[in-house]
Design an enzyme around this catalytic site. Structure first.
Site, PDB file in Angstrom:
ATOM      1  N   ASP A  67       0.591  -1.427   0.231  1.00  0.00           N
ATOM      2  CA  ASP A  67      -0.181   0.148  -0.066  1.00  0.00           C
ATOM      3  C   ASP A  67       0.630   1.433  -0.080  1.00  0.00           C
ATOM      4  O   ASP A  67       2.387   1.002   0.441  1.00  0.00           O
ATOM      5  CB  ASP A  67      -1.459   0.185   0.960  1.00  0.00           C
ATOM      6  CG  ASP A  67       0.059  -0.653   2.636  1.00  0.00           C
ATOM      7  OD1 ASP A  67       1.180  -0.134   2.940  1.00  0.00           O
ATOM      8  OD2 ASP A  67      -0.928  -1.274   3.227  1.00  0.00           O
ATOM      9  N   ASN A 136      -7.341  -2.884  14.411  1.00  0.00           N
ATOM     10  CA  ASN A 136      -9.046  -3.527  14.458  1.00  0.00           C
ATOM     11  C   ASN A 136      -8.920  -5.040  13.182  1.00  0.00           C
ATOM     12  O   ASN A 136     -10.083  -5.117  12.218  1.00  0.00           O
ATOM     13  CB  ASN A 136      -9.014  -1.911  13.401  1.00  0.00           C
ATOM     14  CG  ASN A 136      -8.675  -1.748  12.126  1.00  0.00           C
ATOM     15  OD1 ASN A 136      -7.350  -2.446  11.261  1.00  0.00           O
ATOM     16  ND2 ASN A 136      -9.567  -0.595  11.342  1.00  0.00           N
ATOM     17  N   HIS A 138      -7.199  -5.471  10.094  1.00  0.00           N
ATOM     18  CA  HIS A 138      -6.807  -4.794   9.264  1.00  0.00           C
ATOM     19  C   HIS A 138      -5.341  -5.522   8.533  1.00  0.00           C
ATOM     20  O   HIS A 138      -4.849  -5.915   9.058  1.00  0.00           O
ATOM     21  CB  HIS A 138      -6.668  -3.957   8.701  1.00  0.00           C
ATOM     22  CG  HIS A 138      -5.729  -2.376   8.972  1.00  0.00           C
ATOM     23  ND1 HIS A 138      -5.629  -1.200   8.700  1.00  0.00           N
ATOM     24  CD2 HIS A 138      -4.111  -2.794   9.031  1.00  0.00           C
ATOM     25  CE1 HIS A 138      -4.322  -0.277   9.921  1.00  0.00           C
ATOM     26  NE2 HIS A 138      -3.495  -1.711   9.866  1.00  0.00           N
ATOM     27  N   GLU A 143      -9.230  -1.903   5.141  1.00  0.00           N
ATOM     28  CA  GLU A 143     -10.462  -1.149   6.691  1.00  0.00           C
ATOM     29  C   GLU A 143     -10.823  -2.703   7.029  1.00  0.00           C
ATOM     30  O   GLU A 143     -11.970  -3.385   5.941  1.00  0.00           O
ATOM     31  CB  GLU A 143     -10.325  -0.414   6.904  1.00  0.00           C
ATOM     32  CG  GLU A 143      -9.195   0.671   6.312  1.00  0.00           C
ATOM     33  CD  GLU A 143      -8.720   0.781   8.006  1.00  0.00           C
ATOM     34  OE1 GLU A 143      -8.622  -0.221   8.561  1.00  0.00           O
ATOM     35  OE2 GLU A 143      -8.110   1.785   8.188  1.00  0.00           O
TER      36      GLU A 143
HETATM   37  P1  PGA Z   1       2.308  -1.558  12.479  1.00  0.00           P
HETATM   38  O1  PGA Z   1       1.170  -1.366  11.789  1.00  0.00           O
HETATM   39  O2  PGA Z   1       3.430  -2.453  11.831  1.00  0.00           O
HETATM   40  O3  PGA Z   1       2.755  -0.507  12.909  1.00  0.00           O
HETATM   41  O4  PGA Z   1       1.481  -1.866  13.614  1.00  0.00           O
HETATM   42  C1  PGA Z   1       0.840  -2.256  10.719  1.00  0.00           C
HETATM   43  C2  PGA Z   1      -0.260  -2.330  10.279  1.00  0.00           C
HETATM   44  O5  PGA Z   1      -1.146  -1.721  10.579  1.00  0.00           O
HETATM   45  O6  PGA Z   1      -0.531  -3.299   9.084  1.00  0.00           O
END
Ligand code: PGA
Length: 241
Positions: A67, A136, A138, A143
């Site tokens: 992404d 959450n 994702h 999301e």
């Molecule tokens: P993070 O993000 O590695 O900074 O915890 C992971 C994500 O949101 O997929």
């Protein structure tokens, strides 16, 4: 689903790097899907280490990132392009033309998403996809409630994601509210998936990923249907299992 429990974030990075490097050793022209965020930083460090020790090289490897924020230029220090260059690509011998990251400054976002999907197909599909996970549930920036059938598309970020990512920005208002993300279908088409998670804040999402009912409110739960998923999680992320 294979679950590997580790004792530290450092061990998580090393285990993830050994899965990715064994893939590259077996198939030097592998197509590797990559993630950003704090979780995979140790993996990148270890892959650079293996490269410096001449145990692997990236000369024939193609990469596709999950992404990119939308409405952001590559040069912006918060872009995932910048993150990837400065945490990984500038330290290895990957060819610039083999690096793929959605263009967050594309004028025609629909065409950019279609182009990205086409490039993945032309490369022969993703051999191994590395994922982090949001609190959450994702994966990528898919999301809760995103269609399981989605391919690369423009997503609206949830408030909790904006909050979590605001630590990298001066103010929360600066955090982009939309992003281009591979869809769940794109991710599920990868031949192998490695998901990394550490910390208590991910414990509920990890519980749901493994034991929850498969549903779009916890996007990572779809991974239960994938034939080759490995979770590498620390004690805290595994604390609700
Ligand atoms: P993070 O993000 O590695 O900074 O915890 C992971 C994500 O949101 O997929």
């Amino acid at each position: 689903m294979r679950i590997i429990k580790v004792n530290s974030v450092e061990e998580m990075g090393k285990k993830a790097a050994s899965l990715v490097s064994s893939q590259i050793i077996l198939k030097p022209n592998s197509v590797v899907g990559l993630a950003t965020g704090s979780t995979p930083l140790g993996m990148y460090k270890e892959l650079i280490n293996l490269y410096n020790k001449k145990e692997i090289d990236f000369n024939l490897v193609k990469t596709f990132n999950l992404d990119e924020y939308f409405g952001i230029e590559k040069e912006n220090h918060q872009s995932y392009y910048y993150y990837m260059m400065n945490n990984f690509f500038k330290f290895i011998d990957i060819l610039e033309e083999n690096i793929n990251i959605p263009d967050g400054s594309a004028k025609d976002v629909v065409e950019e998403c279609l182009r990205y999907e086409r490039s993945i197909k032309q490369a022969g599909g993703i051999d191994i996809q590395v994922l982090g996970i949001g609190k959450n549930g994702h994966i990528g920036f898919n999301e809760p409630d995103v269609n399981f059938e989605a391919q690369t598309h423009l997503v609206e970020l949830e408030e909790s994601t904006i909050q979590a990512n605001s630590i990298y920005f001066k103010t929360i208002e600066e955090v982009p509210t939309t992003a281009i993300s591979m869809g769940i279908k794109t991710i599920m088409n990868s031949r192998r998936i490695v998901l990394l998670a550490n910390g208590y804040s991910k414990a509920d999402a990890i519980y749901g990923t493994i034991n929850g009912k498969i549903n779009p409110n916890l996007p990572a739960s779809i991974l239960q249907l994938h034939p080759d998923v490995t979770l590498i999680i620390d004690k805290e992320a595994a604390s609700k299992l």
